[in-house]
Enzyme design. Sequence first.
Site, PDB file in Angstrom:
ATOM      1  N   ASP A 192       0.792  -1.238   0.000  1.00 36.17           N
ATOM      2  CA  ASP A 192       0.000   0.000   0.000  1.00 36.17           C
ATOM      3  C   ASP A 192       0.826   1.290   0.000  1.00 36.17           C
ATOM      4  O   ASP A 192       0.310   2.340  -0.346  1.00 36.17           O
ATOM      5  CB  ASP A 192      -0.923   0.028   1.236  1.00 36.17           C
ATOM      6  CG  ASP A 192      -1.882  -1.145   1.267  1.00 36.17           C
ATOM      7  OD1 ASP A 192      -2.145  -1.724   0.195  1.00 36.17           O
ATOM      8  OD2 ASP A 192      -2.356  -1.500   2.359  1.00 36.17           O
ATOM      9  N   LYS A 215     -11.660   9.113 -29.242  1.00 37.52           N
ATOM     10  CA  LYS A 215     -11.041   8.098 -28.374  1.00 37.52           C
ATOM     11  C   LYS A 215     -11.920   6.865 -28.382  1.00 37.52           C
ATOM     12  O   LYS A 215     -13.148   6.989 -28.297  1.00 37.52           O
ATOM     13  CB  LYS A 215     -10.963   8.607 -26.933  1.00 37.52           C
ATOM     14  CG  LYS A 215      -9.695   9.344 -26.617  1.00 37.52           C
ATOM     15  CD  LYS A 215      -9.539   9.462 -25.112  1.00 37.52           C
ATOM     16  CE  LYS A 215      -8.195  10.065 -24.767  1.00 37.52           C
ATOM     17  NZ  LYS A 215      -7.927  10.077 -23.349  1.00 37.52           N
TER      18      LYS A 215
HETATM   19  O1  F6P Z   1      -2.533  -4.035   3.135  1.00 33.55           O
HETATM   20  C1  F6P Z   1      -2.466  -4.794   1.968  1.00 33.55           C
HETATM   21  C2  F6P Z   1      -3.839  -5.087   1.427  1.00 33.55           C
HETATM   22  O2  F6P Z   1      -3.702  -5.888   0.279  1.00 33.55           O
HETATM   23  C3  F6P Z   1      -4.707  -3.868   1.142  1.00 33.55           C
HETATM   24  O3  F6P Z   1      -4.371  -3.233  -0.058  1.00 33.55           O
HETATM   25  C4  F6P Z   1      -6.078  -4.476   1.164  1.00 33.55           C
HETATM   26  O4  F6P Z   1      -7.046  -3.523   1.517  1.00 33.55           O
HETATM   27  C5  F6P Z   1      -5.968  -5.531   2.232  1.00 33.55           C
HETATM   28  O5  F6P Z   1      -4.581  -5.812   2.387  1.00 33.55           O
HETATM   29  C6  F6P Z   1      -6.696  -6.818   1.939  1.00 33.55           C
HETATM   30  O6  F6P Z   1      -6.542  -7.621   3.063  1.00 33.55           O
HETATM   31  P1  F6P Z   1      -6.892  -9.172   3.097  1.00 33.55           P
HETATM   32  O7  F6P Z   1      -5.914  -9.891   2.225  1.00 33.55           O
HETATM   33  O8  F6P Z   1      -6.746  -9.527   4.537  1.00 33.55           O
HETATM   34  O9  F6P Z   1      -8.282  -9.300   2.568  1.00 33.55           O
END
Ligand code: F6P
Length: 328
Positions: free
Chosen positions: A130, A216
């Site tokens: 993230d 486009k």
């Molecule tokens: O923090 C990483 C992340 O992939 C976020 O981008 C996402 O909101 C979350 O974890 C998803 O979490 P999980 O894999 O626990 O559903």
Amino acid sequence: MNEIQRVAVLTSGGDAPGMNAAIRAVVRKGIALGLDVFGVEHGFLGLIKGKMRQMNLGSVADIIHRGGTVLKTARCKEMFEPQGVAQAVQTLGESGIEALVVIGGDGSYRGAQAIQTHGIHVVAVPASIDNDIVGTERTIGFDTAVNTAVAAISKIRDTASSHERAFLIEVMGRNCGDIGLRAGLAIGAESLLIPEVPYDLDDVAEKIIRGVNRGKNHSIIIVSEGAGDIWQIADKLRSATGFDSRVTVLGHIQRGGAPTAEDAVLAAAMGSRAVEAIKRLAPGAAEPLSLMVALDCQVVVTRPLAEAFTGERVFDRELYDLAGDLSI
Ligand code: F6P
């Protein structure tokens, strides 16, 4: 306090490409510095349950290029309870471990901070796709996730263009729009909907219509997961433009895969820096160490872990505006 001898490392929270490269760096650099390094399985959950093993040079052979984490990971709600923290600290005490390296995201940092209040030295290494950790310019795994998103969106672009459709593509990032911003700019998306910048769907619709009128034959709209419900956004845009559209949620594909060279190098530098900080700790230091490793102006540094909770994340507004300027 004597010189630190035993150190443990764990990965926690959502996995991120490059975590293995970071584990490898902690283990190999730690051993090179004369430390005994233990690997904890399944993050803080493993710490609570006492699941750890001593690592040697061979334990981390052939993992630098692998996605995921060989130590496994977990989201551990027990660490938000004093009893869970006490159990984790007990495991460390029973194994004679004085310092812990936590590789993970901001939730994992909170676990590290809780452990530190019990007198254990902690160093946190930022790893999350993230890029949402305050105090560091980059987190391990972010660059790979952006590249994965770009590769996937390029493929979607081919079909969007062939069918003359609008595509709304959801990328991960929790409340942070960095994956959307970078991937969107790299792919030349028409619109970027990210949590940091308020948007007006009428403007987005107008832009789609302007594009169609200009000849486009497709539109790519990136929606960061924290920016709203992509299905509702798609419905609104469909009725406002009358343009055929599809939704793709990229999902966990963004968490997997081999780390890019950028992430593997960052992981090596950050993992090493974490154990160096522990090794440098003066014997008899009054306060337990509480640090995070960070990238600051492209240099890997350490800073107080508390800054991850008190500081403000820097959002690259200029880059966002540039994406807008280039996608008219
Ligand atoms: O923090 C990483 C992340 O992939 C976020 O981008 C996402 O909101 C979350 O974890 C998803 O979490 P999980 O894999 O626990 O559903």
